[in-house]
Design a protein around this motif. Structure first.
Motif, PDB file in Angstrom:
ATOM      1  N   GLY A   5       0.781  -1.217   0.000  1.00 25.78           N
ATOM      2  CA  GLY A   5       0.000   0.000   0.000  1.00 25.78           C
ATOM      3  C   GLY A   5       0.813   1.268   0.000  1.00 25.78           C
ATOM      4  N   PHE A   6       2.137   1.189  -0.126  1.00 24.98           N
ATOM      5  CA  PHE A   6       2.955   2.393  -0.187  1.00 24.98           C
ATOM      6  C   PHE A   6       4.200   2.107  -1.028  1.00 24.98           C
ATOM      7  CE2 PHE A   6       4.065   0.035   3.639  1.00 24.98           C
ATOM      8  CZ  PHE A   6       5.440  -0.059   3.554  1.00 24.98           C
ATOM      9  N   GLY A   7       4.864   3.189  -1.478  1.00 23.57           N
ATOM     10  CA  GLY A   7       6.062   3.043  -2.295  1.00 23.57           C
ATOM     11  C   GLY A   7       5.930   3.777  -3.612  1.00 23.57           C
ATOM     12  N   GLU A  58       5.611  12.082   6.816  1.00 18.20           N
ATOM     13  CA  GLU A  58       7.041  11.924   7.075  1.00 18.20           C
ATOM     14  C   GLU A  58       7.639  10.839   6.168  1.00 18.20           C
ATOM     15  OE1 GLU A  58      10.825  12.368   8.422  1.00 18.20           O
ATOM     16  OE2 GLU A  58       9.088  13.709   8.680  1.00 18.20           O
ATOM     17  N   HIS A  59       6.912   9.734   6.055  1.00 16.00           N
ATOM     18  CA  HIS A  59       7.390   8.661   5.187  1.00 16.00           C
ATOM     19  C   HIS A  59       7.408   9.105   3.728  1.00 16.00           C
ATOM     20  CE1 HIS A  59       6.881   4.530   3.198  1.00 16.00           C
ATOM     21  NE2 HIS A  59       8.124   4.602   3.649  1.00 16.00           N
ATOM     22  N   LEU A  60       6.446   9.911   3.310  1.00 17.35           N
ATOM     23  CA  LEU A  60       6.413  10.430   1.945  1.00 17.35           C
ATOM     24  C   LEU A  60       7.648  11.281   1.671  1.00 17.35           C
ATOM     25  CD1 LEU A  60       4.919  10.744  -0.741  1.00 17.35           C
ATOM     26  CD2 LEU A  60       3.687  12.688   0.260  1.00 17.35           C
ATOM     27  N   ARG A  61       8.053  12.108   2.615  1.00 17.91           N
ATOM     28  CA  ARG A  61       9.257  12.923   2.440  1.00 17.91           C
ATOM     29  C   ARG A  61      10.497  12.044   2.282  1.00 17.91           C
ATOM     30  NH1 ARG A  61       6.608  16.658   6.024  1.00 17.91           N
ATOM     31  NH2 ARG A  61       7.423  15.546   7.838  1.00 17.91           N
ATOM     32  N   LYS A  62      10.559  10.948   3.026  1.00 16.91           N
ATOM     33  CA  LYS A  62      11.691  10.036   2.905  1.00 16.91           C
ATOM     34  C   LYS A  62      11.708   9.348   1.536  1.00 16.91           C
ATOM     35  CE  LYS A  62      12.143   9.043   7.838  1.00 16.91           C
ATOM     36  NZ  LYS A  62      12.082   8.000   8.901  1.00 16.91           N
ATOM     37  N   LEU A  63      10.530   8.994   1.042  1.00 18.56           N
ATOM     38  CA  LEU A  63      10.454   8.381  -0.292  1.00 18.56           C
ATOM     39  C   LEU A  63      10.922   9.349  -1.366  1.00 18.56           C
ATOM     40  CD1 LEU A  63       7.044   6.449  -0.126  1.00 18.56           C
ATOM     41  CD2 LEU A  63       9.358   5.492  -0.020  1.00 18.56           C
ATOM     42  N   LEU A  64      10.543  10.624  -1.256  1.00 24.97           N
ATOM     43  CA  LEU A  64      10.983  11.620  -2.231  1.00 24.97           C
ATOM     44  C   LEU A  64      12.498  11.811  -2.181  1.00 24.97           C
ATOM     45  CD1 LEU A  64       8.164  14.297  -1.861  1.00 24.97           C
ATOM     46  CD2 LEU A  64       8.552  12.766  -3.803  1.00 24.97           C
ATOM     47  N   ASP A 106       0.158  11.071  -0.572  1.00 19.80           N
ATOM     48  CA  ASP A 106       0.513  10.555  -1.880  1.00 19.80           C
ATOM     49  C   ASP A 106       0.600  11.724  -2.862  1.00 19.80           C
ATOM     50  OD1 ASP A 106      -2.505  10.654  -1.746  1.00 19.80           O
ATOM     51  OD2 ASP A 106      -2.213  10.208  -3.882  1.00 19.80           O
ATOM     52  N   LEU A 107       1.341  11.500  -3.958  1.00 22.85           N
ATOM     53  CA  LEU A 107       1.450  12.520  -5.001  1.00 22.85           C
ATOM     54  C   LEU A 107       1.845  11.852  -6.304  1.00 22.85           C
ATOM     55  CD1 LEU A 107       4.764  13.045  -5.473  1.00 22.85           C
ATOM     56  CD2 LEU A 107       4.496  14.230  -3.318  1.00 22.85           C
TER      57      LEU A 107
END
Length: 264
Positions: A5-7, A58-64, A106-107
């Motif tokens: 559900g993420f990535g 926070e996790h989204l920022r790490k993925l970016l 998400d983006l």
């Protein structure tokens, strides 16, 4: 990660997989029209749409941040065809990556890449071997050949390029042998006039334009004048091979990776 559900996930809309652009040269004369003088294939440009989903902001920022590091240098674009063969090309980011901030986790964005080599190269390697029979049968047994003498070999080998673009062969020659000649189906000649001992090897890389022995030493100077590092055309073709002073242990290995204009 997408299954949890993420990535990162590439979405529909990938562009740049078709025929790459070409630059044509024309001769403009005093008469009507012009004459075609040739062309070269240009680099391939691709746009890859991405959907990025984090567990939270926070996790989204790490993925970016992870994405930014991953595309900072050379990347490899890999495509899988219907037969399970992997085709790849090296790419570099040239733009894109804009994002629209929102309150969600998400983006979506689009990354733009350029492939210096516009062709896709197969993960599989095609190989044609001449000689080197473990049971010590004559070197000529692998050739459609005409023997010149007991220690000389001359003949033809069949090359099968399953791609739809020219491929660059790598020739590996295992001694003993002397005066190697490999001639393309259209008559282009690459000749090496040196001598290999029973434990020596020679490698001619047509894409790099190099000639080295088994130790990595440069043996380019022993090429005959005006060498042509020719390519293997698509389909089945016949090349000419000649090697002198051979024994049953002598062997020539021709390897190449097929290339394609498009992978669908």
């Amino acid at each position: 990660m997408a299954g949890q559900g993420f990535g990162f996930q590439a979405t529909a809309g990938l562009t740049g997989l078709g025929l790459p652009s070409v630059s044509a040269q024309w001769l403009e004369g005093a008469g009507d029209g012009s004459r075609f003088r040739g062309q070269r294939v240009l680099s391939r440009d691709l746009d890859v749409p991405l959907d990025i989903v984090g567990r939270d902001r926070e996790h989204l920022r790490k993925l970016l941040s992870r994405l930014a590091r991953a595309v900072a240098g050379e990347c490899t674009l890999v495509l899988l065809d219907d037969e399970g063969v992997r085709w790849s090309t090296s790419v570099y980011r040239t733009g894109g990556g804009d994002i629209e901030l929102s309150s969600g986790n998400d983006l979506q964005t689009v990354l733009s890449f350029r492939a210096p080599d516009p062709y896709f190269t197969a993960s599989t390697v095609a190989t044609q071997v001449v000689g080197g029979d473990a049971e010590a049968t004559p070197f000529l047994s692998s050739l459609t050949a005409l023997p010149l003498a007991a220690s000389q070999a001359i003949g033809e080998i069949q090359l099968d390029n399953v791609g739809d673009a020219d491929a660059y062969p790598v020739w590996e020659v295992y001694g003993p042998g002397h005066d190697l000649t490999v001639k393309s189906p259209t008559g282009e000649t690459l000749r090496w006039t040196g001598t290999l001992g029973a434990t020596e090897k020679l490698v001619l890389d047509t894409r790099a334009g190099t000639v080295k022995d088994g130790t990595g030493a440069n043996r380019y100077s022993l090429l005959a004048p005006a060498p042509r590092f020719w390519t293997v055309p698509p389909g089945i073709s016949t090349a000419y091979v000649s090697l002198l002073d051979t024994t049953a242990a002598s062997k020539i290995v021709c390897r190449w990776r097929p290339r394609r204009w498009m992978v669908i």
